[in-house]
Scaffold this active site. Structure first.
Site, short mmCIF file in Angstrom:
data_model
loop_
_atom_site.label_atom_id
_atom_site.label_comp_id
_atom_site.label_asym_id
_atom_site.label_seq_id
_atom_site.Cartn_x
_atom_site.Cartn_y
_atom_site.Cartn_z
N LEU A 17 0.83 -1.20 0.00
CA LEU A 17 0.00 0.00 0.00
C LEU A 17 0.86 1.25 0.00
CD1 LEU A 17 -2.88 1.12 0.06
CD2 LEU A 17 -2.72 1.16 2.56
N ILE A 428 16.15 20.41 11.93
CA ILE A 428 15.99 19.42 12.99
C ILE A 428 17.05 18.32 12.91
CG2 ILE A 428 14.39 17.79 14.06
CD1 ILE A 428 13.76 20.81 14.40
N GLY A 429 17.56 18.05 11.73
CA GLY A 429 18.63 17.05 11.65
C GLY A 429 18.80 16.43 10.30
N SER A 430 17.82 15.66 9.85
CA SER A 430 17.96 14.91 8.61
C SER A 430 17.62 15.77 7.40
CB SER A 430 17.06 13.68 8.62
OG SER A 430 15.70 14.05 8.74
N HIS A 639 14.36 17.70 20.65
CA HIS A 639 13.26 17.95 19.71
C HIS A 639 12.10 17.03 20.05
CE1 HIS A 639 10.95 18.55 16.10
NE2 HIS A 639 10.99 17.27 15.83
N CYS A 641 7.84 16.11 18.78
CA CYS A 641 6.89 16.35 17.69
C CYS A 641 5.63 15.50 17.82
CB CYS A 641 7.55 16.09 16.33
SG CYS A 641 8.23 14.44 16.12
N HIS A 692 5.69 17.45 6.90
CA HIS A 692 5.01 16.22 6.49
C HIS A 692 4.07 16.45 5.32
CE1 HIS A 692 6.49 15.25 10.51
NE2 HIS A 692 6.50 14.00 10.10
N CYS A 724 10.18 19.37 11.90
CA CYS A 724 10.65 18.00 12.06
C CYS A 724 11.79 17.76 11.07
CB CYS A 724 9.49 17.02 11.84
SG CYS A 724 9.73 15.42 12.67
#
Length: 754
Positions: A17, A428-430, A639, A641, A692, A724
């Site tokens: 999916l 945030i980091g990535s 952090h 979230c 997101h 995020c």
């Protein structure tokens, strides 16, 4: 005796999916092909349930994104901004979940929050003043019709009206009570329409009943169900609860004119006492949640049988799961690389179906051989232990949990150390894990490239993203995390005591899946984990580069924990391991270290009276243990979230971090009011845009959000960042969004300097 489940995983055993949905979003799959893929998965689930011996095949548990969003759309609770897009039903649904942007429209997604005490996320339904609650035709009815063509005994599930209203947002002047009559009428209409289908049970899910309930809550619940249950129906209705006990409303439940009541006997241990004190009606069926729907360990049949025998019920009993199996992977089969000593103790969704059937056979068909085999299994549980870890924990004192000097003094030291501008910017980091990044990792795992080739690729990526951040104008940089598959799994792979699967995916939200590690033994750090990447990134720039770590509570909460030791002991083990990494980073010149606790709120007990004694009294100290030994000039970030943090702000401040970034963009920055009200001392970075969603926020939009933040928080306490990590996004949208973030920040800085 019969068997049932609350729900089943839906992403597909091979994440079919996820792949189909993401292809559809990119325009590489038609809607008809997406729906066809979904139907195949439903058919497979139904057949698996039937083949396992389950008495009722479950419908209503499938979703393209989220079940609460499904219920809202079924009831036409769709804000006008999405209806105005003039999209078809499914695209309008996805617009609510992900946001929508084209040359003429730019619409944010609905807020997303954690589903009770799990790592699953739900979309928050929004009622506007002119919302017309009515029943739309949807997959609920289509799935019933299709399932009835394949199977004889059907159960369908639907989020109940009380939980729907309690988890919704009311954006206008009208509030919850104003919509109660319309909700009653709509649910009655659903009950009426369901009479046209072959249906044994309608399951109305009411997990909100396990929260602390006020007198007004109880009155609302009774008003809703008195109205709804007046609708005639030929099928039976089960009011299903999970994630805890129903101590505040048990007596009302057993007097409700429903045919069944579902109770959780795993997390809701107080439910046993309720039944023993008040009894259980002979004219109702008890759906007993005795097979753990949230953890992955085998059920100990003898204990379960003993529990069931204490319940004051006779033949009016259905053995069920404690929660939906949505929260566990599909099957242990195929996990060939797991050690047999561990694998024999695992039970995923398929295996839990078998456990339900075997419990039924033992209880009602005298299948003693199944009980004997299960007892033998539990006589041979050998968790790897480490005496050094035990000794470290025993040697801890209260001073190990306190950082000196006080935060107010550290703040002055750090401002002098870093000399950052007003409204310092960071991420945030990535950064996006593009196809080449994933291929590099896969090639390395499959031994198609050597360590040197793998590392050089990641260094090249780090060099590129450091240069890009410098060029755009970020103040505190990150190395991008290209070497990491997942923020928990990556650390688990470098810690003793963890085990890993190849395909044990669990849905987190929408098409996003996680593969939680398994805590099997005592935890310790085997070697440096992030030092090489962080120090290399720092060598490329004069600007500070954050060391990026995952905190002990999040590692624990996003893993499948062992059950033979307490959560506190397990988290303390992890905290000491991460502390070793923090000190190693500091020793190698990393001056800013972020220790993410994204999941801090996740395992907070649902009842407020249990918050501290059962969780926060050890979770907050565990975080402090990680960073307490660092120098005053080392700045500690964390952090958090996608949870409700407003009511635990004082506890978060007690974590004693120097900077905390929150998800705030989807929740309309509501957390800022709580920070102000609680005199929050920590510097804070409320997320200024929602990562997101694929939409790109404009400079003007971010500038407006910055102004909203500064209207309530002092400028010297505010950082500017996304809400995020950027791992799941594409590079083009990410780079465009971040450029707008920097431009908006510079615009505000110029204004402040005038």
């Amino acid at each position: 005796m019969t068997t049932s489940i609350i729900g089943f995983p839906r992403i597909g055993a091979q994440r079919e999916l996820k792949r189909a949905t993401e292809k559809y979003w990119k325009g590489n799959l038609s809607q008809e092909e997406l729906v066809e893929t979904a139907q195949k998965l439903k058919n497979q689930n139904w057949q698996q349930e039937a083949d396992s011996g389950l008495d009722y095949v479950s419908t209503g548990d499938f979703s393209f994104f989220d079940n609460l969003l499904d219920t809202a759309n079924l009831l036409n609770i769709i804000p006008h901004r999405y209806q105005a897009l003039d999209l078809n039903f499914l695209d309008q649904y996805f617009a609510q979940a992900r946001g929508y942007q084209d040359e003429n429209h730019s619409v944010k997604a609905l807020p997303m929050k954690k589903w009770f005490n799990t790592n699953y996320h739900y979309l928050v339904p929004e009622f506007e003043d002119d919302t017309q609650v009515k029943v739309n035709q949807g997959f609920l009815f289509q799935d019933l019709q299709t399932a009835a063509q394949q199977h004889q005994h059907i159960k369908t599930s639907l989020v109940g009206p009380f939980t729907l209203l309690k988890l919704s947002h009311f954006s206008g002047s009208k509030q919850l009570a104003d919509f109660v009559p319309d909700i009653i009428n709509a649910y009655r209409q659903i009950l009426q329409q369901l009479t046209a289908y072959q249906l044994d049970w309608l399951e109305l899910d009411e997990p909100s009943l396990v929260y602390d309930l006020t007198a007004a809550d109880k009155e609302l619940f009774e008003t809703l169900y008195q109205g709804i249950l007046a609708e005639p129906h030929h099928y039976r209705i089960n009011l299903q609860t999970y994630f805890g006990d129903v101590r505040d409303i048990y007596q009302e439940l057993i007097n409700l004119p429903v045919d069944g009541i579902g109770l959780d006997f795993i997390e809701g241990k107080n439910n046993i006492a309720l039944l023993q004190q008040y009894g259980f009606p002979k004219d109702k069926v008890l759906f007993a949640g005795v097979v753990n729907g949230k953890n992955i360990w085998r059920n100990q049949y003898q204990k379960t049988i003993e529990l069931l025998k204490t319940l004051p019920v006779n033949d009016n009993l259905v053995i069920s799961t404690s929660a939906s199996l949505l929260h566990v992977p599909y099957t242990v089969a195929g996990e060939a690389e797991l050690e047999p000593a561990l694998k024999q103790h695992l039970s995923f969704a398929y295996e839990k179906l078998t456990e339900l059937h075997e419990l039924d056979q033992i209880l009602w068909h005298d299948a003693k051989d199944l009980l004997v085999a299960n007892q033998a299994l539990f006589q041979n549980v050998n968790h790897p232990t480490d005496a050094t870890v035990t000794q470290r924990i025993q040697a801890l004192t209260s001073s190990d949990y306190e950082r000196l000097p006080l935060r107010s003094k550290r703040e002055a030291i750090q401002k002098a150390e870093f000399k950052l501008p007003e409204l310092p910017t960071t991420t945030i980091g990535s950064f996006p894990q593009t196809a080449d990044v994933r291929k590099n990792r896969a090639d390395y795992r499959h031994h198609e490239i050597d360590q040197a080739t793998y590392d050089q690729f990641n260094r090249d990526k780090i060099k590129r993203i450091i240069a890009w951040q410098e060029e755009v104008g970020f103040d505190v940089l990150v190395h991008g995390e290209y070497e990491r598959n997942d923020m928990v799994e990556y650390f688990g792979e470098n810690l003793a005591g963890f085990a890993f699967t190849k395909n044990a995916w669990v849905q987190s939200y929408g098409s996003r899946g996680v593969k939680p590690p398994i805590i099997w033994g005592d935890v310790s750090r085997k070697q440096a984990i992030t030092v090489a990447a962080s120090t290399y990134a720092q060598s490329l720039t004069d600007k500070p580069v954050k060391g990026m770590l995952t905190g002990p509570v999040t590692i624990f909460n996003w893993s499948f924990p062992r059950e033979d030791i307490s959560a506190q002991e397990s988290v303390t083990q992890i905290a000491l391991a991460i502390q070793d990494e923090v000190l190693d980073l500091e020793k190698h010149g990393i001056k800013i270290i972020q220790i993410d606790e994204a999941a801090l709120r996740e395992k907070l007990p649902l009842r407020q009276s249990d918050w501290y004694k059962e969780y926060l009294d050890w979770a907050i100290p565990a975080f402090k243990l990680v960073h307490s030994p660092v120098q005053a000039s080392t700045q500690i970030h964390t952090h958090m979230c996608y949870s409700e943090f407003n009511d635990i702000i004082p506890a978060i401040d007690q974590m004693d971090a120097d900077v905390i970034s929150f998800e705030a963009s989807r929740s309309d920055l509501s957390i800022i009011d709580e920070l102000k009200a609680n005199h929050f001392e920590t510097e804070v970075g409320p997320g200024v845009y929602d990562i997101h969603s694929p939409r790109i926020p404009s400079q003007a939009e971010i500038y407006t959000i910055i102004n909203k933040i500064l209207a309530k928080l002092p400028v010297d306490k505010v950082w500017i960042n996304p809400d995020c990590g950027l791992k799941t996004r594409g590079e083009s949208e990410t780079f465009a969004s971040l450029k707008n973030l920097i431009a908006a920040t510079h615009q505000k800085r110029r204004e402040l300097s005038e």
